[in-house]
Write an enzyme that holds these catalytic residues in place. Sequence first.
Site, PDB file in Angstrom:
ATOM      1  N   CYS B  11      52.069  12.922  13.855  1.00  0.00           N
ATOM      2  CA  CYS B  11      52.739  14.104  14.392  1.00  0.00           C
ATOM      3  C   CYS B  11      52.288  15.335  13.611  1.00  0.00           C
ATOM      4  O   CYS B  11      52.142  15.247  12.399  1.00  0.00           O
ATOM      5  CB  CYS B  11      54.251  13.978  14.259  1.00  0.00           C
ATOM      6  SG  CYS B  11      54.929  12.526  15.082  1.00  0.00           S
ATOM      7  N   PRO B  12      52.139  16.497  14.207  1.00  0.00           N
ATOM      8  CA  PRO B  12      52.314  16.748  15.636  1.00  0.00           C
ATOM      9  C   PRO B  12      51.014  16.696  16.430  1.00  0.00           C
ATOM     10  O   PRO B  12      50.985  17.087  17.590  1.00  0.00           O
ATOM     11  CB  PRO B  12      52.853  18.187  15.639  1.00  0.00           C
ATOM     12  CG  PRO B  12      52.129  18.843  14.492  1.00  0.00           C
ATOM     13  CD  PRO B  12      51.850  17.757  13.474  1.00  0.00           C
TER      14      PRO B  12
END
Lengths: 317, 75
Positions: B11-12
């Site tokens: 992430c992200p």
Amino acid sequence: MSNKPVSTKIDLSNLKAGGFIKERGKDLFTVRLRVPGGRMSVPRLKKIAEVAEKFGGEFVHLSVRQSIELININFKDFDAVVEELGEATQKVASCGARVRVPVACGGCEYNPNGLVDTQKSALEVDQKLFGTATGHHKFKVAFAGCPFDCPKSATNDVGFQGAIYPQLDKDACISCGLCAKNCVPKAITMGADNKPVFAEKPCIWCGDCAKVCPTGAWSEKKRGYTVRIGGKWGRNPLVGTLFATFLPEEKVVDFIAAVLEWYKAKAESLGRIRLGDVIIREGASALLDHLRKQFPDNAVAATIPPQVIETQVGIRS
Amino acid sequence: MQTIDLRGVGCPTNFVKAKLALEEVETGETAQILLDDGEPVKNVPRSLKAEGHKLLGLRQSDEGHYVLELEKVEE
């Protein structure tokens, strides 16, 4: 030619709200600007930068409670600083025994974690209660948009924490299990029918289940603030305790006003004493009963006094 | 159905990659997205839901990763 000393003229009404703080050395003051909730428009930021450049030192200081402080302002320039900042829009912030500028996280407009509009609450409290004299000591308020509580709400005299109570539409549930997986306090587990089972007690009302649910099967049944009272930090820290749950956003100002009313009355003749210490003296139920009269739907059934944090330095008698 | 394999992507970055990959998918078509357990499966479905896509299902595979099925909704 006269040798008469030139007297400095200053509008002392500018000092009354506080926010002019004496620095080390001669003639110099810090001017603390009011930035409720830490939100500052870009044009205002530019204006402040201009004033700081003209009258202040080489830097400004970002205070721990989200205000901008102009450093090294000569007291002779007070009036000019106030004038150029535009008093109407950029009031200086308070110090002393008053309701301080509220602190808040970014809230819910752009932050996906935020459950309530903390910015709106902070602005409303600032407009309606800022600068109210307590007669005793400072009075701090903070708004956290969710139980992750970045603003550390319980270390304030009154701390608000956004919360939602979840509800499940079983028919909309696709049994993916994400809610149970995401539920840190383990209030949600997957049942034998592969649908979520909710236990009320461990739930901290963070709303992660509703946020993560792919289909919207989890949604909010109610929303509001979890309210803790009596916190402070400093030399003898206290953590505030629970007095109200799911307080509607529109009742925040009235709620704080009710707490202030009790504080003013009970701290009579006690001198410079913070709210948390008054609650410890009077008993938590005294304040809780007072609040229940006005907020019967939100006051909790029972609570405990603010919790003393053992700092391990300096033995308290 | 297009498969977007985001296993091993943190992430992200995984969400941004999913967004880019979904640009190539026709509106109304379904796609499946493979996500690691842990933060990716907690964050990415929620973010794609917020983008307006319709999440159709999510199941854990035998190997441990998750398979998210969604329908692309017009931006």
